[in-house]
Design a protein around this motif. Structure first.
Motif, short mmCIF file in Angstrom:
data_model
loop_
_atom_site.label_atom_id
_atom_site.label_comp_id
_atom_site.label_asym_id
_atom_site.label_seq_id
_atom_site.Cartn_x
_atom_site.Cartn_y
_atom_site.Cartn_z
N THR A 1 0.94 -1.21 0.07
CA THR A 1 -0.10 0.03 0.01
C THR A 1 0.85 1.20 0.21
OG1 THR A 1 -1.71 -1.10 1.21
CG2 THR A 1 -1.88 1.23 1.22
N LEU A 2 1.79 1.22 0.60
CA LEU A 2 2.65 2.38 0.99
C LEU A 2 4.04 2.53 0.37
CD1 LEU A 2 1.86 2.82 4.85
CD2 LEU A 2 0.64 3.93 3.00
N LEU A 3 4.47 1.37 -0.11
CA LEU A 3 6.04 1.39 -0.61
C LEU A 3 5.94 1.23 -2.00
CD1 LEU A 3 7.73 -0.40 2.58
CD2 LEU A 3 7.60 2.14 2.01
N HIS A 4 7.17 1.46 -2.66
CA HIS A 4 7.28 1.15 -4.03
C HIS A 4 8.70 0.68 -4.47
CE1 HIS A 4 3.74 3.48 -5.39
NE2 HIS A 4 4.14 4.09 -4.58
N GLY A 5 8.94 0.17 -5.56
CA GLY A 5 10.16 -0.43 -6.18
C GLY A 5 10.67 -1.52 -4.99
N GLU A 6 12.22 -1.51 -4.77
CA GLU A 6 12.75 -2.45 -4.14
C GLU A 6 12.10 -2.68 -2.68
OE1 GLU A 6 17.28 -3.91 -3.28
OE2 GLU A 6 17.08 -1.90 -3.63
N LEU A 7 11.66 -1.58 -2.10
CA LEU A 7 11.39 -1.84 -0.54
C LEU A 7 10.05 -2.55 -0.75
CD1 LEU A 7 12.29 1.86 0.59
CD2 LEU A 7 13.30 -0.57 1.35
N ALA A 8 9.04 -2.18 -1.54
CA ALA A 8 8.07 -3.00 -1.76
C ALA A 8 8.10 -4.53 -1.93
CB ALA A 8 7.14 -2.51 -2.88
N LYS A 9 9.06 -5.07 -2.18
CA LYS A 9 9.60 -6.29 -2.27
C LYS A 9 10.45 -6.95 -1.28
CE LYS A 9 8.42 -6.34 -7.09
NZ LYS A 9 8.81 -6.70 -8.66
N ALA A 10 11.03 -6.23 -0.52
CA ALA A 10 12.38 -6.50 0.62
C ALA A 10 11.74 -7.46 1.51
CB ALA A 10 12.90 -5.39 1.03
N GLU A 11 12.33 -8.24 1.95
CA GLU A 11 12.29 -8.99 3.11
C GLU A 11 12.23 -8.21 4.48
OE1 GLU A 11 14.43 -12.86 3.18
OE2 GLU A 11 13.52 -13.58 1.55
N PRO A 12 11.69 -8.70 5.31
CA PRO A 12 11.65 -7.86 6.65
C PRO A 12 13.17 -7.57 7.24
CG PRO A 12 9.99 -9.76 6.91
CD PRO A 12 10.75 -9.94 5.56
N LYS A 13 14.07 -8.33 7.05
CA LYS A 13 15.36 -7.90 7.42
C LYS A 13 15.81 -6.77 6.55
CE LYS A 13 20.00 -10.00 8.29
NZ LYS A 13 20.79 -11.13 7.98
N MET A 14 15.66 -6.64 5.55
CA MET A 14 16.03 -5.58 4.88
C MET A 14 15.18 -4.36 5.04
SD MET A 14 16.22 -4.45 0.72
CE MET A 14 17.44 -5.99 0.35
N LEU A 15 13.93 -4.68 5.34
CA LEU A 15 12.86 -3.30 5.65
C LEU A 15 13.28 -2.82 7.03
CD1 LEU A 15 10.52 -2.52 4.00
CD2 LEU A 15 8.98 -3.61 5.54
N ARG A 16 13.81 -3.66 7.67
CA ARG A 16 13.99 -3.08 9.20
C ARG A 16 15.47 -2.27 9.24
NH1 ARG A 16 12.77 -9.14 10.95
NH2 ARG A 16 10.47 -8.88 11.53
N TYR A 17 16.35 -2.83 8.34
CA TYR A 17 17.39 -2.06 8.41
C TYR A 17 17.48 -0.77 7.43
CZ TYR A 17 22.48 -1.21 7.18
OH TYR A 17 23.94 -0.75 7.34
#
Length: 469
Positions: free
Chosen positions: A407-423
């Motif tokens: 809903t809120l993110l685009h691009g790489e962050l919209a598909k990132a695993e939680p570990k990357m999203l947290r970092y």
């Protein structure tokens, strides 16, 4: 030796003010409020509130879900939220959180599941308001229509005595929950906590968790979209497939299945009897040819499946593939080939595409792996009811991440695993300032993903907010 570092000298103190960490996790909390999750949980647990001045039990569990999505592993990790009231408001103590979880019995758990379904419906509406539909499930280099549900069980080890924990078939000790994920969005629809010795192919459990997952899908999509249910060989039971067929014939649901099919001696004989002309090249995940792999229709080589208690018009498709160098062969690997069969009631489509679609079920392993870093990997209590509630909150945490990304993110962050999203987003530090009766969260101007996080907050603020009563 001459030092080569260019790091500046620093002096560390513990007296900072107006500084917040994990600022990005406030986005998860705000999305939970916008989707009505906090209000729905509060209504579901209204009977647990001891006094009006105390913490709202529903809000307590939402905070626990946010904490799990943020990477917390124990109830005491609520301190990360609680010790930052300027960012997260008033957060319950560890003892209060324990009491709320302990108060969730089977009836309360049922109400929490209904609350999750209501929040999911609003979250999907918010996604539509943001101009984004439900992502298509992809496999074999193409999009597949409708919704795809992946059912799988996993083992969770425990290292102390816990109610209903038991030895399992791999020699360890713990629980054996069965889970359902929505492949389109990575949402965790349903889960059933079971003892470690629970069977992987128990039909009753598959039926219960499938019905719970379908109940999570908003009516518009549950009755208006084709739904494919995938599972590995553990799902290849006649009773479960009969139930799925019943849902289609009597429940007005457009449900189909794609499940692993047991490699019995009769199936092996049928495979070996296939002429070479029956085999066609398999395709890979991106739609290209899969080197060293071929598929064939096996249905006509087997006895009538209906006579054996299988659903009518069920098809069996088999893939053969050369094992990779060094792979350990099994008794079902014949002539240097590794065979895998699956059953489906999809009547149209090339068998290579249907096989690639079934092979897409393997992505559920990634969902489970990420889920184990989001609360599924450990259960905190000796009591089964507390651990069952914890499982539901771990599923909620996975939902919050999925809703945020779709809903809120685009691009790489919209598909990132939680570990990357947290970092990159959730654990970012910020400075809190006040002015003009407003609170400002100021992210460091040189943080690489500052604009993405600020834009996500802005998108959420622009969406319609739930009515407050």
């Amino acid at each position: 030796m001459q030092a080569t570092t260019t790091r500046p000298r620093i002096a560390v103190t513990a007296d900072g003010r107006g500084v917040a960490s994990h600022a990005g996790s406030r986005l998860l909390a705000d999305l939970a409020d916008a989707a009505g999750l906090s209000a729905a949980f509060s209504e579901a647990l209204a009977g647990l509130r001891e006094r009006r001045a105390g913490h709202d039990p529903g809000r307590v569990l939402v905070d626990v879900a946010v904490m799990l999505a943020d990477g917390g592993q124990a109830i005491s990790d609520l301190a990360v939220l609680r010790d930052q009231p300027g960012l997260f408001g008033s957060v319950a103590s560890t003892a209060t959180a324990w009491r709320v979880l302990d108060g969730v019995d089977e009836q309360a758990l049922t109400r929490l599941r209904a609350a999750r379904a209501a929040a999911r419906e609003r979250a999907w509406l918010l996604r539509a308001e943001a101009g984004r539909g439900i992502p298509a499930a992809t496999a074999g280099g193409r999009d597949w229509p409708g919704l795809v549900l992946d059912v799988d069980a996993t083992l969770v080890e425990v290292h102390s005595e816990k109610e209903s924990a038991a030895p399992h078939f791999k020699g360890g000790f713990g629980f054996h929950p069965i889970l359902v994920f929505l492949d389109n969005t990575n949402e965790a629809l349903a889960g059933l906590l079971r003892p470690g010795n629970a069977g992987a192919n128990t039909a009753d459990d598959h039926i219960a968790v499938t019905d719970a997952a379908l109940a999570q899908i908003p009516d518009e999509h549950r009755y208006g979209s084709p739904i494919l249910v995938r599972a590995d060989g553990a799902g290849g039971s006649k009773r479960w497939l009969a139930h799925l067929r019943f849902l289609r014939d009597e429940g007005d649901l457009d449900v189909s299945f794609s499940v692993g099919f047991t490699m019995t001696e009769r199936v092996q004989e049928a495979i070996l009897a296939l002429p070479e002309a029956a085999w066609t090249p398999a395709i890979s995940a991106d739609g290209g040819l899969r080197e060293g792999a071929e598929v064939a229709e096996l249905t006509g080589m087997l006895p009538d499946p209906t006579a054996g208690g299988w659903p009518e018009l069920m098809r069996v498709i088999v893939r053969r593939e050369r094992p990779h160098p060094g792979a350990q062969l099994t008794f079902t690997d014949i002539g240097g080939w590794r065979f895998q069969a699956f059953a489906t009631d999809t009547h149209v489509g090339q068998i290579a595409a249907l096989e690639a679609r079934h092979r897409g079920h393997a992505t559920v392993e990634d969902r489970i792996r990420c889920g184990k870093d989001t609360g599924l990997g450990r259960f905190p209590s000796r009591q089964f009811n507390v651990n069952a509630a914890w499982l539901e909150l771990a599923l909620t945490a996975a939902d919050l991440i999925a809703w945020t990304q779709t809903t809120l993110l685009h691009g790489e962050l919209a598909k990132a695993e939680p570990k990357m999203l947290r970092y990159r987003l959730l654990h970012v530090a910020a400075r809190i300032t006040r002015g003009g009766r407003r609170v400002f969260v100021r992210i460091a101007e040189h943080w690489p993903w500052r604009h993405e996080l600020a834009a996500a907050f802005a998108r959420l603020a622009a969406l319609p907010q739930p009515l407050r009563t």
